[in-house]
Structures are given as C-alpha cells and as structure tokens.
Design an enzyme around this catalytic site. Structure first.
Site, mmCIF file in Angstrom:
data_model
loop_
_atom_site.group_PDB
_atom_site.id
_atom_site.type_symbol
_atom_site.label_atom_id
_atom_site.label_comp_id
_atom_site.label_asym_id
_atom_site.label_seq_id
_atom_site.Cartn_x
_atom_site.Cartn_y
_atom_site.Cartn_z
ATOM 1 N N HIS A 61 10.052 -49.359 -27.286
ATOM 2 C CA HIS A 61 10.748 -50.162 -26.279
ATOM 3 C C HIS A 61 12.203 -50.352 -26.719
ATOM 4 C CE1 HIS A 61 11.875 -53.421 -23.636
ATOM 5 N NE2 HIS A 61 10.841 -53.085 -22.883
ATOM 6 N N SER A 112 13.116 -54.309 -13.935
ATOM 7 C CA SER A 112 13.164 -55.168 -12.744
ATOM 8 C C SER A 112 12.223 -54.713 -11.618
ATOM 9 C CB SER A 112 14.606 -55.308 -12.229
ATOM 10 O OG SER A 112 15.433 -55.864 -13.240
ATOM 11 N N GLU A 150 14.041 -52.809 -26.693
ATOM 12 C CA GLU A 150 14.275 -54.032 -27.485
ATOM 13 C C GLU A 150 13.907 -53.798 -28.948
ATOM 14 O OE1 GLU A 150 11.961 -56.596 -24.969
ATOM 15 O OE2 GLU A 150 13.436 -56.337 -23.378
ATOM 16 N N ASN A 154 4.285 -55.933 -19.502
ATOM 17 C CA ASN A 154 4.758 -56.089 -20.881
ATOM 18 C C ASN A 154 5.285 -57.512 -20.975
ATOM 19 O OD1 ASN A 154 5.991 -56.090 -23.350
ATOM 20 N ND2 ASN A 154 7.690 -54.754 -22.752
ATOM 21 N N LYS A 161 6.255 -59.074 -23.515
ATOM 22 C CA LYS A 161 7.260 -59.273 -24.574
ATOM 23 C C LYS A 161 6.837 -60.472 -25.437
ATOM 24 C CE LYS A 161 10.483 -57.024 -21.523
ATOM 25 N NZ LYS A 161 11.849 -56.782 -21.095
ATOM 26 N N GLU A 163 12.743 -46.464 -18.972
ATOM 27 C CA GLU A 163 13.308 -47.788 -18.719
ATOM 28 C C GLU A 163 14.808 -47.773 -19.008
ATOM 29 O OE1 GLU A 163 9.951 -50.961 -19.081
ATOM 30 O OE2 GLU A 163 10.933 -50.722 -21.000
ATOM 31 N N GLY A 166 15.425 -56.652 -17.174
ATOM 32 C CA GLY A 166 15.655 -58.099 -17.164
ATOM 33 C C GLY A 166 16.962 -58.510 -16.505
HETATM 34 O O1 LIG Z 1 11.380 -54.064 -20.314
HETATM 35 C C1 LIG Z 1 10.675 -54.065 -19.315
HETATM 36 C C2 LIG Z 1 9.250 -53.720 -19.410
HETATM 37 O O2 LIG Z 1 8.952 -53.142 -20.626
HETATM 38 C C3 LIG Z 1 11.201 -54.429 -17.988
HETATM 39 O O3 LIG Z 1 11.427 -55.792 -17.955
HETATM 40 P P1 LIG Z 1 11.745 -56.479 -16.544
HETATM 41 O O4 LIG Z 1 10.658 -56.049 -15.593
HETATM 42 O O5 LIG Z 1 11.702 -57.961 -16.833
HETATM 43 O O6 LIG Z 1 13.078 -55.983 -16.106
#
Ligand SMILES: O=C(CO)COP(=O)(O)O
Length: 250
Positions: free
Chosen positions: A94, A212, A96, A9, A11, A166, A172
């Site tokens: 997601h 992560s 976010e 992903n 983003k 997640e 992140g």
């Molecule tokens: O939100 C994520 C994948 O959708 C996870 O992000 P990270 O792997 O950067 O922690």
C-alpha cells in the site's frame, strides 16, 4: 469470468469492539454470490474478524505481513500465523506503507512470495503520485512496480492473486480518478501481465481500482471492462456503505 471484489481497507481504524459492531451491522446482508466481499483490518482486530466471518460470505484480509514465517522480528506479523488463523488475503505494498514505513519493491516481492507459500493470496498495491502523472511517467512507474512485485511468482499463483491500482492523488482526497483514467491504467497493468506471463494469466488476474471509491461512483467504475473491483478505505468502515458497495450491480 473474473468474480468481482469489493475489498475494504480499514487502515489503522477500529478496535475489536468496533469490529464486532461492524460485523453485527452487516450480518445476513452481504450478497451470497456474484461478488467477493473482503474486509482488511488491523492485526489486533483479525481474531474478531475471522470469528465473525465464519459461515458468512465475508472474506478476510490482513493489511500487512512479514516475509519470514517466524523468528526474532519484534512487532511483525507472521504470514504463517495469519494462514493458520483462517485469514484469506494480505494487502501488500500500500502506498502508505511505501511512504511512511519505507517499504521497497523488493520487500513487497518477498512478502508476496511468503504469502503465497502460506496459501494466502496477496492484494498487491501499486500507484503513482500526482507529480509522476503530470510528468507523463505514471504508466512506466506502475508497470515497474508490478514487474518487481511479481518476480518469481508462478503463472498459476498470479492468476489467483489480486492487484490494486491506487493512484496516490486519489486516496482519501475525495478526488476519484475518472472511470476512464482508472480503466486506462488497469488495462495497461493487464497488458503488462500478459507480456510478463501470457494472455490466459492476464485474463484471470483480478485488478481493482482504489481511491475515493464510494457507493455513488462504484457502479460506473465497475462497468469498465478491465476493472474487477474496488479497494475501499473510508467508505468501507460503515456497514450500510459497505453493503451498498457490495450491491454495486443491483
Ligand atoms: O487507500 C485506499 C484503500 O486502500 C483508498 O482509500 P479511500 O477509499 O479512503 O480513498
């Protein structure tokens, strides 16, 4: 047997030129079988992504779509158009998007239904905050998100769909849930699917862990019984890292 998934992903990262550079970097290097490798990219990169994935094992995902096929919805992305251009999956819900764009469980459910109607597959995200985990509310929260997201989805459609757990505190942050914590919640989600549908559907739906995930920890996570793959942010952006992730079983 559930085929494992490694899904990137990106983003809001990479432009079409950088997408092409990534595609050049992974060319001929993805495993031909045993794992489904998916890249989820921003809408502006999808034309490049689909063209580059053609004839390779790479599958493609959009990071969002609207729940109507067409109309006066300025700035939104049509699931019908995504399907027609050859996209395979759409990531929805997601954290976010829930946090910064106000997406509700109801929106996510409508999107899931629209995605499936257009012969695409949803990757339905769920996950709790640190406060919810510390208050002992994580399981109820996450199973509630899933129950709301799958309303009206048939067992046959859900069996083909993907769920991604997640935990927000692990995204992140470099702070991965331990493999045991991830397995525990993914198992709870599978049991929830069994109670909402049946054992066969629960056995078929693929459930990913995200937060992560990187080449150094992917093997341990993938060894867990209920974890069928990873939804990977940061570590999916570099070709070598993505290739390493897809070779988790080597
Ligand atoms: O939100 C994520 C994948 O959708 C996870 O992000 P990270 O792997 O950067 O922690």
């Amino acid at each position: 047997m559930r085929t494992p998934i490694i899904a990137g992903n990106w983003k809001m990262n990479k432009n079409p030129k950088e997408t092409q550079e990534f595609l050049d970097g992974i060319k001929g290097k993805l495993p031909e079988s045993g794992v489904e490798a998916i890249i989820g990219a921003p809408a502006i990169d999808l034309t490049t992504l689909v063209a580059g994935a053609e004839g390779t094992p790479l599958k493609t995902a959009a990071e969002n779509s609207y729940f109507e096929d067409a109309g006066a919805f300025t700035g939104e992305t049509s699931p019908k158009a995504l399907s027609e251009m050859g996209i395979d999956y759409v990531i929805i819900g997601h954290s976010e998007r829930r946090q910064y764009f106000g997406e509700t469980d109801e929106d996510i459910n409508k999107k899931a239904l629209a995605i499936l109607k257009n012969n695409l597959l949803p990757i339905i995200c769920c996950g709790e905050t640190l406060e919810q985990r510390e208050a002992g509310k994580a399981e109820d929260w996450v199973t509630g998100q899933i129950e709301n997201a799958v309303k009206g989805i048939s067992a046959a459609d859900l069996a083909k769909s993907v769920i991604a757990y997640e935990p927000i505190w692990a995204i992140g942050t470099g702070k991965t849930a331990t493999a045991d914590q991830a397995q525990e919640m993914v198992h709870v989600i599978r049991e929830k699917i069994a109670s909402l549908y049946d054992a066969d559907t629960a056995d078929k739906v693929r459930i990913l862990y995200g937060g992560s995930v990187k080449p150094a920890n992917v093997k341990e996570l993938m060894a867990k019984e209920d974890i069928d793959g990873g939804l990977v942010g940061g570590a999916s952006m570099d070709p070598e890292s993505f290739i390493a992730l897809t070779n988790f079983n080597k």
